[in-house]
Write a protein that holds these residues in place. Structure first.
Motif, PDB file in Angstrom:
ATOM      1  N   HIS A  91      -1.843  14.708   2.495  1.00  0.00           N
ATOM      2  CA  HIS A  91      -1.457  13.300   2.335  1.00  0.00           C
ATOM      3  C   HIS A  91       0.025  13.049   2.644  1.00  0.00           C
ATOM      4  N   CYS A 102       1.759   4.003  -3.063  1.00  0.00           N
ATOM      5  CA  CYS A 102       1.090   5.268  -2.740  1.00  0.00           C
ATOM      6  C   CYS A 102       1.600   6.383  -3.646  1.00  0.00           C
ATOM      7  N   TYR A 103       0.705   7.267  -4.081  1.00  0.00           N
ATOM      8  CA  TYR A 103       1.097   8.333  -5.004  1.00  0.00           C
ATOM      9  C   TYR A 103       2.154   9.242  -4.381  1.00  0.00           C
ATOM     10  N   CYS A 116      -6.081   8.971   0.972  1.00  0.00           N
ATOM     11  CA  CYS A 116      -5.505   8.329  -0.219  1.00  0.00           C
ATOM     12  C   CYS A 116      -6.192   8.847  -1.499  1.00  0.00           C
ATOM     13  N   HIS A 117      -5.401   9.013  -2.556  1.00  0.00           N
ATOM     14  CA  HIS A 117      -5.954   9.497  -3.828  1.00  0.00           C
ATOM     15  C   HIS A 117      -6.975   8.514  -4.410  1.00  0.00           C
ATOM     16  N   TYR A 166      -4.656   8.843   7.298  1.00  0.00           N
ATOM     17  CA  TYR A 166      -3.778   8.586   6.148  1.00  0.00           C
ATOM     18  C   TYR A 166      -4.524   7.783   5.082  1.00  0.00           C
ATOM     19  N   HIS A 186      -2.567   0.033  -6.925  1.00  0.00           N
ATOM     20  CA  HIS A 186      -2.723   0.747  -5.646  1.00  0.00           C
ATOM     21  C   HIS A 186      -4.173   0.788  -5.171  1.00  0.00           C
ATOM     22  N   PHE A 229       0.847  -1.197   0.000  1.00  0.00           N
ATOM     23  CA  PHE A 229       0.000   0.000   0.000  1.00  0.00           C
ATOM     24  C   PHE A 229       0.880   1.243   0.000  1.00  0.00           C
TER      25      PHE A 229
END
Ligand code: FES
Length: 275
Positions: free
Chosen positions: A242, A115-116, A208-209, A204, A156, A111
């Motif tokens: 983020h 993550c972006y 997430c995007h 968090y 993702h 994850f």
């Protein structure tokens, strides 16, 4: 002074013939390497700590107060110390080559790795693609995230669902940790640590995007979907933080584990407010 040597223009990307013929890797004179260096030090520290703690198999459960470190949760093997398996024993002996928290750690890492925000961080600091704005990368080719292994980044959105499950499990662990030494309700400093960790993990995860896209993506108009619009608005607010949440939760995960380790090993005693 001697003219700088011009890099050979044979490949693609920064080495292509159409790019400006600069002899130096960059014309930047500031300390552009500080942020990528700080990133790599921070990430490496986490990986080293998490790996060591995951393999030692000691001091992960405080039986008096039911504190379980997130690195060992869920603990579903018969190897887990009595009381630590909140969801039962799904497996027998786990060989030492695997961590006891093998059901959580790979997903936690997948994850975060996909993550972006973390991508931005380690593409610069580890992959050097590129290390900073206006600093040429060493790679001759650029294929983005279209080939193995980077194409896995596209998964993702699926790891997000597993991360929600992990946040739920950590929340459950934090709730049942309100346990007194002689049974019943209890409340100590460890409860604040575990509950704070779970709360920040939610912040968090929800920032997430992919979560933002699930909340408000692919809608033609928001007015017909007021609930999703409201949720998307809230997620969007969190989403602006983020990066901060990514680093904060990396830190709180380590601190939570470290605190449980200190109490479980008898190095410190948990300050109790009730029982
Ligand atoms: Fe960072 Fe999804 S974009 S967790």
């Amino acid at each position: 002074s001697a003219a700088p040597t011009v890099a050979p223009k044979t490949g693609t990307g920064v080495f292509s013939k159409t790019r400006a013929a600069l002899g130096a890797r960059t014309l930047r004179t500031d300390r552009w390497w500080v942020p990528p260096l700080a990133t790599v030090v921070g990430l490496a520290a986490f990986v080293v700590y998490a790996t060591i703690r995951s393999y030692v198999r000691t001091a992960y459960w405080v039986s008096d107060y039911h504190y379980l470190t997130p690195f060992y949760s869920p603990c579903v093997s018969t190897d887990c110390v009595p009381g630590a398996s909140h969801f039962g024993h799904w497996f027998g002996h786990i060989p030492a080559i695997l961590p006891l928290g093998f059901l959580v750690l790979p997903f936690l890492l997948l994850f975060r790795l996909t993550c972006y925000y973390y991508r931005k961080a380690y593409y610069r600091s580890v992959w050097f693609s590129p290390p900073a704005c206006a600093v040429a990368e060493p790679h001759a080719k650029y294929t983005g995230e279209t080939k193995l292994p980077l194409i896995i980044q596209n998964a993702h959105r699926y790891f997000f669902y597993v991360a929600v499950l992990v946040a739920l499990i950590n929340t459950y662990d934090a709730i049942i940790a309100f346990h007194g030494k002689s049974g019943g309700f209890g409340f100590g400093l460890g409860n604040l640590v575990l509950a704070g960790n779970a709360l920040l993990l939610w912040a968090y995860t929800l920032s997430c995007h992919s979560c933002r896209h699930i909340a408000g993506g692919r809608l033609k108009n928001f007015s017909a979907h007021p609930v999703r619009y409201w949720f998307w608005t809230q997620v969007s607010k969190l989403n602006t933080r983020h990066m901060t949440l990514a680093w904060t939760t990396l830190g709180t995960l380590v601190l939570t584990d470290f605190y449980v380790m200190l109490v479980a090993s008898g190095t410190i005693s948990d300050p109790r407010f009730i029982n």
